[in-house]
Design a protein around this motif. Structure first.
Motif, PDB file in Angstrom:
ATOM      1  N   LYS A 132     -46.513  62.551   7.598  1.00 59.23           N
ATOM      2  CA  LYS A 132     -45.207  62.518   6.918  1.00 59.23           C
ATOM      3  C   LYS A 132     -44.070  62.693   7.919  1.00 59.23           C
ATOM      4  N   ARG A 133     -44.257  63.640   8.887  1.00 59.82           N
ATOM      5  CA  ARG A 133     -43.209  63.858   9.890  1.00 59.82           C
ATOM      6  C   ARG A 133     -42.974  62.607  10.718  1.00 59.82           C
ATOM      7  N   GLN A 134     -44.074  61.938  11.101  1.00 61.42           N
ATOM      8  CA  GLN A 134     -43.924  60.700  11.875  1.00 61.42           C
ATOM      9  C   GLN A 134     -43.207  59.633  11.058  1.00 61.42           C
ATOM     10  N   ALA A 135     -43.564  59.577   9.753  1.00 57.22           N
ATOM     11  CA  ALA A 135     -42.895  58.577   8.898  1.00 57.22           C
ATOM     12  C   ALA A 135     -41.407  58.881   8.779  1.00 57.22           C
ATOM     13  N   LEU A 184     -35.777  57.884  10.211  1.00 54.34           N
ATOM     14  CA  LEU A 184     -34.545  58.374  10.813  1.00 54.34           C
ATOM     15  C   LEU A 184     -34.142  57.511  11.997  1.00 54.34           C
ATOM     16  N   ARG A 185     -35.132  57.108  12.821  1.00 55.63           N
ATOM     17  CA  ARG A 185     -34.823  56.272  13.980  1.00 55.63           C
ATOM     18  C   ARG A 185     -34.307  54.912  13.517  1.00 55.63           C
ATOM     19  N   LYS A 205     -29.843  51.253  12.695  1.00 58.54           N
ATOM     20  CA  LYS A 205     -29.037  50.434  11.776  1.00 58.54           C
ATOM     21  C   LYS A 205     -27.584  50.885  11.788  1.00 58.54           C
ATOM     22  N   ARG A 206     -27.362  52.225  11.824  1.00 57.95           N
ATOM     23  CA  ARG A 206     -25.979  52.730  11.864  1.00 57.95           C
ATOM     24  C   ARG A 206     -25.279  52.306  13.149  1.00 57.95           C
ATOM     25  N   ALA A 207     -25.994  52.385  14.284  1.00 57.35           N
ATOM     26  CA  ALA A 207     -25.395  51.965  15.553  1.00 57.35           C
ATOM     27  C   ALA A 207     -25.074  50.475  15.531  1.00 57.35           C
TER      28      ALA A 207
END
Length: 896
Positions: A96-99, A104-105, A110-112
């Motif tokens: 789950k953390r990796q997902a 988030l990445r 996408k935001r950048a």
């Protein structure tokens, strides 16, 4: 159990032996069953029994070891299963953390990308707009140049046309030029005519002046029109302002000066007048001195009938003057009256200037004393270059200039020396009085503190922050002024930091004050003080500000360092609140930097400074209060061992010095003892009982207890008695309100449960302790409570009414209004009952009997616990008070 069973079994086959009886005694079993002699049991040897016991023990040990092995295997299995489950859960969490990291990445990328695309679009739009603006500017410049050329061409054509018209004699322009020349020639002729006409008018005016020359009589008539008469000075209805307005009127001054000038001309024609006169004083030059005689005559009326020299001279001079103008009005000017007026005028002028010199000396003395006082204040405070000191210096310069003008520099120096010595003696006496007052105040505060440590089980000093954000519903004038000054202080800080360039003087002053306060908490730790100074580095901050290199991020670091130091100094129990505040500040600043623009974020961050500084000052005050509390709790056992003798000695010294008397205590004890003796004359009076009854009367009296009404032996407990008085009044009013509601509901067939009555008590406590509550609020709450119970009863019995009748409503409101008056019979009855309960709760006998009575009595059972608490406080207070002042009470009791 197995051993007992075997022994019991073998007893049937083995005859009783001595050893067997011993075994039975050791296991505490009853005697074995003995079979009849007819039976012949089998006999077994002792060795067989031992072998059986050994085999049983081995079997038991084998079973135990087998069970332990099984338990061990079960534990291993459970541990293995738990480990597998933990690894599985950790694996799922890692997935789950990796997902989440991947999401988030991807979101950040996408935001950048979106931000980059938006930046490219905005840049393209900016370039396009700039090109359009440049093109538009060039087009406008070309249009302006084209219009300028067209206007220049039109102007040249118009100038050429004008010249052509002027050259043509038939044109209108040429005719206008000719008419202008004719007008100039005519104007010259008119000016010469006006000059001749003006000269003729001047001659006619001069002839009229000579024909209508003002005589002495006309001057007197003009003077009398202003109303300056002797009756004006003696009339009781004439006010000071009326006389003053007349005397400073410019018309009055001008008319008086003309009349005095004419009289002076008449006097100059009589040479013998000047030969007899010792002082040649001009009349017209002293017009205001002459008019001052009216003010002197009006204002200097002595109560004993005596007259000052200047007053008598002004009276005789004005009398002679009015006699003279009366003669002039009747066309019978006599030189004797003129001479008499002049002689009285000379005497008045001499006395007037003498009186003026004395008044000038007195005024100069007052000015010099004011100068000396300002000089002393400036010396005490110091010339720090502030606006206050500059204003004082300017005022001193003006006072010195006026005093020198009145008495001269030499007299000024002499009077100033005397004034300085007088002021210094006054200042010394005042300082001694202040020191004595300060010593008395410190002694009184120490006595109150010792008394509080003796009376209270725990000492807790409340922290009072310099900048408090709390506000009362009805603040006093001092609180309003303090709140206004605090708001102005923080507003000036924010406005100064938002200026361009920012004004940081106030900010540096606050930081320096906070640093000084933190250093005072650890005066013996030079390492902590040095670390704090290096962390804050206020001198470096000042240098960076002067060079314009100081930013708000540096101020954030300083604030967080201060809060961190406060967290280290304060009690660990308060660290959670400090951490919450620090985290909140971090979140606010991070939100401002992320969301708002740089300019808006800076403004919002500056506006966050006042709450942060208020929190810091409150924490500093809290740490100081905790330190004081710890020190007081440390010395509390020592003070308790010697406090009674300390208070007794201080009270005896005050009686010997005359600061206190026992008059109020004597009257108080006499009243209580006479009342108790009248109630029960056959029983002796116990002093502790007398004190308890007296204190109960004090806390139940209608008037508010103050130091002026309190007995001298209870002055240190005035605040405690006032608190008890408020609690007793609260109990009285709650009991009255509960009784009113119960009676009204009972008349409507509704019974109030004890739980509902407790709820009503809690509501009344909130209303009665609130400063915003009024009688109307209390009445509304009682009505709402009664109607709610009526509605609940109506739900069970539909025939019941849903609201109170108007008669019950009006009766309830009237009774609530009367309950605020101490003269009401119900209030007096409930107050008397509560007083009896207080006395009975403090007595050593009859407590169990009272318990049954109170538990069944309504409505006193609602406030029973409150009354018990008050009685406990009174019992503790009277017991301690008797230990301190017993000798003084015994003296009063002997006289009684």
């Amino acid at each position: 159990f197995l051993l007992c069973f075997l022994l019991h079994f073998l007893s049937a086959f083995v005859p009783p032996l001595q050893s067997m009886s011993v075994i039975e005694i050791q296991v505490h079993r009853p005697a074995p069953y003995i079979r009849p002699p007819s039976l012949s049991p089998r006999r077994r040897s002792p060795s067989g029994v031992e072998q059986s016991l050994k085999s049983a023990e081995q079997k038991r040990l084998g079973i135990k070891s087998a069970r332990m092995e099984k338990a061990k295997l079960r534990n291993e299995h459970v541990r293995h299963v738990v480990e597998l489950q933990r690894e599985r859960i950790m694996g799922e969490q890692q997935c789950k953390r990796q997902a989440l990291d991947e999401h988030l990445r991807a979101a950040q990328e996408k935001r950048a990308a979106d931000l980059e695309a938006q930046r490219v679009r905005l840049h393209a739009a900016y370039v396009h707009a700039k090109a359009i603006a440049l093109q538009k500017k060039e087009t406008e410049a070309e249009q302006v140049e084209s219009r300028r050329r067209t206007l220049a061409r039109l102007l040249a054509g118009a100038e050429q046309r004008r010249n052509e018209l002027l050259e043509d004699t038939r044109s209108r322009a040429a005719s206008r030029v000719r008419r202008a020349k004719e007008v100039q020639e005519r104007q010259k002729c008119i000016e010469s005519f006006v000059h001749r006409r003006g000269a003729r008018l001047i001659c006619q005016w001069w002839q009229w002046v000579l024909a209508n020359k003002r005589t002495s009589k006309s001057l007197v008539e003009s003077y009398l029109k202003n109303g300056l008469t002797l009756s004006m000075c003696t009339d009781q209805s004439t006010t000071f302002d009326t006389v003053k307005d007349k005397l400073i009127n410019r018309t009055v001054i001008a008319e008086t000066q003309r009349l005095l000038s004419r009289l002076e001309d008449k006097l100059r024609q009589l040479s013998y007048v000047f030969k007899e006169g010792k002082v040649n004083t001009s009349l017209k030059k002293h017009t205001r001195v002459f008019l001052a005689a009216f003010m002197i005559r009006f204002t200097t009326e002595s109560e004993d009938g005596s007259e000052a020299p200047v007053e008598s001279c002004s009276k005789s001079m004005l009398a002679a003057f009015h006699t003279l103008i009366d003669d002039i009005s009747l066309n019978r000017l006599a030189y004797s009256s003129l001479n008499r007026f002049y002689q009285s005028w000379l005497r008045f002028v001499l006395e007037f200037f003498s009186w003026k010199d004395q008044d000038a000396e007195q005024l100069a003395s007052e000015l010099i004393h004011m100068y000396a006082e300002l000089e002393t204040r400036l010396t005490v405070r110091g010339k720090d270059g502030t606006e206050w000191t500059q204003g004082v210096s300017e005022q001193m310069a003006n006072l010195k200039l006026e005093a020198n003008r009145l008495v001269g520099e030499e007299a000024f120096a002499v009077i100033l020396t005397q004034a300085r010595s007088q002021i210094m003696s006054r200042v010394t006496a005042l300082q001694e009085a202040q020191e004595q007052s300060r010593a008395n105040r410190i002694k009184s505060e120490n006595e109150k503190l010792v008394h509080a440590m003796l009376m209270d089980d725990t000492i807790q000093v409340r922290s009072e922050s310099t900048f408090s954000s709390s506000a009362t519903a009805h603040p006093s004038l001092d609180e309003t002024v303090a709140a206004t000054a605090e708001k102005a202080f923080w507003d000036s800080l924010v406005e100064g930091l938002l200026q361009t360039p920012p004004d940081t003087r106030q900010l540096l002053s606050i930081l320096h004050d906070i640093q000084t306060s933190l250093e005072q908490f650890t005066p013996q730790r030079s390492d902590l003080i040095l670390e704090l100074r290096q962390t804050l580095d206020l001198e470096g901050v000042h240098q960076r500000i002067s060079m314009g290199q100081f930013h708000f991020e540096s101020l954030q670091q300083i604030l967080f360092a201060i809060i961190s130091r406060i967290r280290d100094l304060e009690s660990p129990a308060r660290n959670e609140a400090t951490d919450c505040e620090m985290n909140q500040v971090r979140r606010d600043l991070h939100f401002l930097t992320e969301v708002a623009s740089p300019v808006e974020s800076l403004k919002a961050a500056v506006k966050l400074l006042p709450p942060i500084f208020k929190f810091i000052y409150s924490k500093l005050s809290q740490i100081s209060a905790d330190l004081i509390t710890f020190r007081l709790q440390t010395v509390q056992p020592i003070i308790r061992s010697r406090g009674i003798e300390y208070e007794k000695q201080n009270f005896r010294e005050k009686l010997e010095n005359g600061e206190l008397t026992l008059s109020r205590t004597d009257s108080w004890l006499r009243t209580v003892m006479v009342q108790l003796k009248a109630e029960n004359s056959s029983v002796g009076l116990d002093l502790i009982h007398v004190l308890r009854v007296g204190v109960v009367q004090l806390v139940t009296q209608p008037s508010v207890l103050t130091e002026g009404l309190c007995p001298e032996t209870l002055l240190l407990d005035v605040e405690r008695l006032v608190v008890m008085q408020r609690q007793v009044r609260l109990c009285i009013r709650i009991a009255i309100y509960a009784m009113l509601v119960q009676q009204i509901l009972a008349s409507n067939g509704v019974t109030v449960s004890f739980e509902s009555a407790v709820e009503l008590k809690e509501q009344m406590e909130i209303l009665l302790t609130s400063s915003d509550s009024t009688l109307s609020h209390i009445s509304d709450q009682l009505v709402a409570f009664a109607e709610r119970h009526l509605q609940q009863q109506a739900f069970l019995v539909p025939a019941r009414a849903l609201s109170l009748p108007p008669s019950d409503l009006s009766m309830l409101r009237n009774l609530v209004a009367k309950s605020d008056s101490e003269e009401d019979a119900v209030v007096r009855a409930v107050s008397s009952r509560i007083s009896s309960l207080l006395i009975q709760f403090m007595s050593d006998h009859g407590h169990d009997q009272l318990q049954t009575t109170v538990s069944t009595a309504w409505p006193l059972n609602l406030v029973e616990q409150n009354v018990r608490d008050v009685s406990q406080h009174i019992a503790k207070l009277t017991r301690y008070n008797l230990n301190v002042y017993e000798s003084f009470y015994q003296q009063i009791v002997k006289h009684v």
